[in-house]
Design a protein around this motif. Structure first.
Motif, mmCIF file in Angstrom:
data_model
loop_
_atom_site.group_PDB
_atom_site.id
_atom_site.type_symbol
_atom_site.label_atom_id
_atom_site.label_comp_id
_atom_site.label_asym_id
_atom_site.label_seq_id
_atom_site.Cartn_x
_atom_site.Cartn_y
_atom_site.Cartn_z
ATOM 1 N N TYR A 433 -63.725 -64.356 -16.510
ATOM 2 C CA TYR A 433 -63.038 -63.707 -15.390
ATOM 3 C C TYR A 433 -63.465 -64.362 -14.069
ATOM 4 N N ARG A 435 -64.848 -67.351 -13.700
ATOM 5 C CA ARG A 435 -64.438 -68.761 -13.658
ATOM 6 C C ARG A 435 -62.963 -68.882 -13.321
ATOM 7 N N GLN A 436 -62.154 -67.963 -13.841
ATOM 8 C CA GLN A 436 -60.726 -68.011 -13.538
ATOM 9 C C GLN A 436 -60.470 -67.783 -12.050
ATOM 10 N N ARG A 437 -61.443 -67.211 -11.371
ATOM 11 C CA ARG A 437 -61.278 -67.024 -9.923
ATOM 12 C C ARG A 437 -61.898 -68.181 -9.138
ATOM 13 N N GLY A 438 -62.370 -69.206 -9.870
ATOM 14 C CA GLY A 438 -62.902 -70.389 -9.188
ATOM 15 C C GLY A 438 -64.408 -70.368 -8.997
ATOM 16 N N PRO B 72 -62.164 -74.318 -16.376
ATOM 17 C CA PRO B 72 -61.429 -73.132 -15.912
ATOM 18 C C PRO B 72 -61.526 -72.924 -14.407
ATOM 19 N N GLU B 73 -62.746 -73.157 -13.849
ATOM 20 C CA GLU B 73 -62.907 -72.914 -12.415
ATOM 21 C C GLU B 73 -62.127 -73.926 -11.578
ATOM 22 N N ALA B 76 -58.529 -72.980 -11.470
ATOM 23 C CA ALA B 76 -58.338 -71.902 -10.491
ATOM 24 C C ALA B 76 -58.310 -72.476 -9.078
ATOM 25 N N ARG B 77 -59.245 -73.383 -8.808
ATOM 26 C CA ARG B 77 -59.339 -73.947 -7.459
ATOM 27 C C ARG B 77 -58.125 -74.814 -7.133
ATOM 28 N N PHE B 84 -55.094 -60.804 -15.185
ATOM 29 C CA PHE B 84 -55.487 -60.441 -16.544
ATOM 30 C C PHE B 84 -54.803 -59.174 -17.047
ATOM 31 N N ALA B 102 -65.025 -66.002 -4.470
ATOM 32 C CA ALA B 102 -63.926 -66.774 -5.050
ATOM 33 C C ALA B 102 -63.191 -67.586 -3.978
ATOM 34 N N GLU B 105 -65.406 -70.469 -2.773
ATOM 35 C CA GLU B 105 -65.525 -71.541 -3.777
ATOM 36 C C GLU B 105 -64.294 -72.437 -3.727
ATOM 37 N N LEU B 162 -56.103 -65.307 -2.871
ATOM 38 C CA LEU B 162 -56.360 -66.686 -3.322
ATOM 39 C C LEU B 162 -55.161 -67.612 -3.128
#
Lengths: 481, 252
Positions: A433, A435-438, B72-73, B76-77, B84, B102, B105, B162
């Protein structure tokens, strides 16, 4: 995209920032322990006869005792003859003020984030700095003296305030209390002494910073805090040590006395060298901490953030003697690699309407073992005693262990004791969760762990809460890949 | 923007996706519908980079980058957001702090300075209006003790903060009452722009009453078996999935 199988496993690398050694002329005595060594320590400290007698009595008692084995920790037998019991940085001359402290020492403590120079001192925090066996400096002493607060090293207190020391030393943790307390009573070298007179609310945080520097030296500090009627003090201790392959022993005793309506808040950020990834080296930390709420409506609150030491054996406790007195214990214990911690508290309810609260958070990573051990006791006289205990464990990875050993002894029907315990793992779901947000895995684990520990961190004085949070984050560095 | 070519994916050795092809352009809204177990959520997880899902064949490019090579990160970036189906709880971490981490990052990744608290709060206030979310909710531990509707609204709020290029909404409508559904759908619509694409994954067509898709795809047994426009969704609603799934050879 295929990454490492277990992202959590990697979070456990070691980045101990405080592992350097200060190269300084040190006055050390030969290894080993016997009556002569104790006489020598006492002589070096220029102690009065009663103090030496006290030490010798403790030593004689210690010789009859055996090391306790009940804790959930494993370590090789400690050779008490292979330890240096006195090591002190040699002063270049008699110090008149802090500014005359050896620059090498000043820079050591600068590196540790403790500024001793007059200008840069943390405002609102008075610091006593102990290196190996002696106190190097105490700041704000004069300002505190003006309102009657005594804050100095215990050695100085023995010289200047012998009645107070005589009256209270060993009154809460008697020399016969346990193996390590007896050892400490025999060989303790320095530590802090705080005395808060009646009706005084100590205007600044009092704090002691303990540093082990000399190889093979043990550190045996002794701290005594007395808060008279209607007084208040917040005290904080921090500690670090160089990285070495050999284990070093630290056996301290802390005693707190709170009189009527007095409050003592005692916080610890413990960051002794924890040993390397393979479990080599690190400090053996055997500590006896106990406070007594002697007067009615008094309060003692222990908060500890334990991230260091190869072995931690420590149970800050409160004897609730005064009616309506309150005891609190807030703890975060983080173990990584091969660290072992067996820590918790004892709340002994003797007075009427006494209350205690225990919040213990254990975080285990790597191959570490983390145990909570707590005793809640309510005597026959402790009418309406209340306790609430909450013990939560968080596991990072699947090679570590979390254990809870709660003991409850209640001798009267009016007492109410509540105990809640949870164990959870940092879930793949939580990590993903984030990581999916960065947020990268390492930052995610830090976020989750700090969230887990928040309730305890909130108890720390502001100046130190941020430090402690950073420390927790650093200790976890590499816990995730 | 997103180009999926012949993706196959396994979970615990079992093949769930059996060759998916899909092109999404900026500004478009796509809906993927299908019965339970057809692979809808697996597709979302594969795109977001969940590690339990093993991609065995195929390619995915996102904004001209090989998506499958990104962590994964980093996905997202780069601007991929997954709302979810079951947002997790993180005790002790406030929603505000979580989103701030978030957002910063992402800024760091793009070479931007982190937002200071004042600017962050200002942006937060604006976005809060979009999804009609309450300040008090944001100071609580993320998703802890949130109702189903609050969790979903919080997802959309994070999306607003985001500002992703591609938003994947995994069953965002499930468990919502009609009011919550309207609020969530409104939020999504307000965020929709010519630069952004939306992929809506849903079992029911009711969300599509509020969000107008440009294309509707039916996923069945790991493949897209039919694609069409909005009318396809209505047809599905009327006739059920059977009218499509009948006659599809499961072993092919």
């Amino acid at each position: 995209m295929k990454e490492n199988q277990d992202p959590l496993e990697q979070a456990v690398s070691n980045d101990y920032k405080y592992g350097f050694v200060t190269d300084i002329d040190t006055d050390t005595i030969a290894k080993g322990l016997n009556e002569d060594v104790i006489r020598l320590i006492s002589h070096k400290k220029n102690e009065p006869e009663w103090m030496l007698e006290w030490r010798l009595k403790a030593y004689a008692y210690w010789l009859t005792m055996v090391e306790p084995e009940w804790a959930n920790i494993k370590y090789p037998t400690i050779d008490y003859q292979d330890i240096i019991y006195y090591a002190a940085p040699k002063p270049k001359k008699q110090l008149n003020s802090l500014d005359e402290v050896d620059p090498e020492l000043l820079s050591t403590f600068e590196k540790l984030g403790i500024s001793l120079s007059e200008q840069k001192r943390l405002s609102g925090v008075a610091v006593d700095v102990v290196m190996d066996s002696v106190s190097i400096a105490t700041s704000f002493k004069e300002q505190l003296a003006e309102i009657g607060v005594i804050f100095c090293s215990i050695s100085e207190a023995i010289q200047l305030h012998p009645e107070l020391v005589k009256k209270h030393l060993g009154s809460i943790v008697p020399m016969t209390d346990n193996y390590f307390a007896a050892l400490n009573s025999a060989v303790f070298t320095d530590g802090s002494f705080c005395y808060i007179p009646k009706g005084v609310r100590c205007p600044m945080e009092l704090s002691t910073y303990f540093r082990i520097n000399t190889e093979n030296a043990g550190q045996f500090e002794r701290t005594l805090i007395v808060a008279e009627d209607e007084s208040y003090v917040s005290y904080l201790e921090g500690c670090t040590a160089p990285m070495r392959d050999e284990n070093q022993l630290h056996a301290a005793v802390v005693e707190l006395i709170a009189m009527e309506k007095a409050e003592i808040k005692y916080s610890t950020v413990q960051n002794w060298y924890p040993g390397d990834k393979e479990g080599k080296g690190g400090i053996y930390n055997f500590v006896t901490k106990r406070g007594i709420c002697k007067g009615d409506h008094s309060k003692i609150s222990w908060t500890q953030v334990e991230t260091g030491s190869a072995i931690t054996w420590k149970y800050p406790s409160v004897i609730l003697k005064g009616d309506y007195s309150i005891g609190e214990f807030y703890s975060v214990a983080f173990t990584n690699n091969h660290q072992q911690a067996d820590t918790g508290t004892k709340m002994t309810h003797l007075g009427k309407n006494t209350r205690s609260r225990i919040v213990a958070k254990g975080i285990s990573a790597g191959h570490s073992q983390n145990s909570y051990r707590g005793l809640v006791r309510a005597s026959k006289q402790a009418i309406n005693a209340r306790n609430y205990s909450q013990c939560d464990s968080l596991l990072l990875g699947d090679k570590c262990g979390a254990h809870t050993f709660p003991y409850i002894e209640v001798k009267n029907k009016t007492a109410i004791v509540e105990h809640e315990a949870t164990t959870s793992k940092i879930g793949e779901d939580q990590l993903f969760y984030c990581r999916q947000r960065g947020i990268d895995p390492e930052a995610a684990v830090a976020l989750i762990v700090n969230g887990f520990a928040k309730e305890v961190m909130n108890q720390l004085p502001m100046e130190f809460a941020i430090e402690a949070q950073k420390l927790l984050t650093i200790s976890m560095e590499g816990s995730v890949g | 923007m997103l180009s999926i070519k012949n993706i196959h994916a396994n979970v615990e050795g079992k093949e769930i996706l059996k060759g998916i092809n899909l092109e999404i352009k900026a500004g478009e809204v796509h809906a993927i519908m299908g019965p339970n177990g057809s692979g809808k959520s697996t597709l979302a997880s594969v795109l977001a980079g969940r590690e339990q899902y093993e991609v065995t064949a195929g390619e995915v490019s996102f904004l001209d980058k090989n998506l499958l090579e990104l962590s994964p990160e980093d996905r997202a970036r780069e601007g991929l957001f997954l709302a979810f189906q079951y947002p997790v709880e993180i005790p002790g971490v406030s929603t505000t702090n979580f989103i701030k981490a978030a957002v910063n990052e992402k800024r760091k990744y793009h070479g931007l300075e982190p937002l200071d608290s004042v600017s962050f709060l200002k942006i937060m206030k604006e976005k809060m209006k979009l999804v009609e979310i309450d300040q008090s909710l944001l100071s609580r531990s993320i998703n802890e003790g949130f109702s189903g509707g609050e969790k979903k609204r919080n997802e959309i709020f994070q999306m607003a903060m985001l500002e992703p290029k591609l938003a994947i909404l995994d069953e965002t409508d499930s468990g919502l009452d009609i009011d919550a559904l309207r609020i969530v759908a409104n939020g999504i619509n307000k965020l929709h722009s010519p630069e952004r694409a939306v992929l809506v994954i849903t079992h029911y067509q009711r969300l599509l009453d509020y969000i107008q898709p440009d294309y509707v795809h039916v996923l069945y047994n790991g493949r897209i078996v039919k694609s069409g426009t909005k009318e396809l969704a209505l047809e599905l609603e009327e006739k059920g999935y059977d009218f499509i799934t009948e006659g599809v050879d499961l072993n092919a």
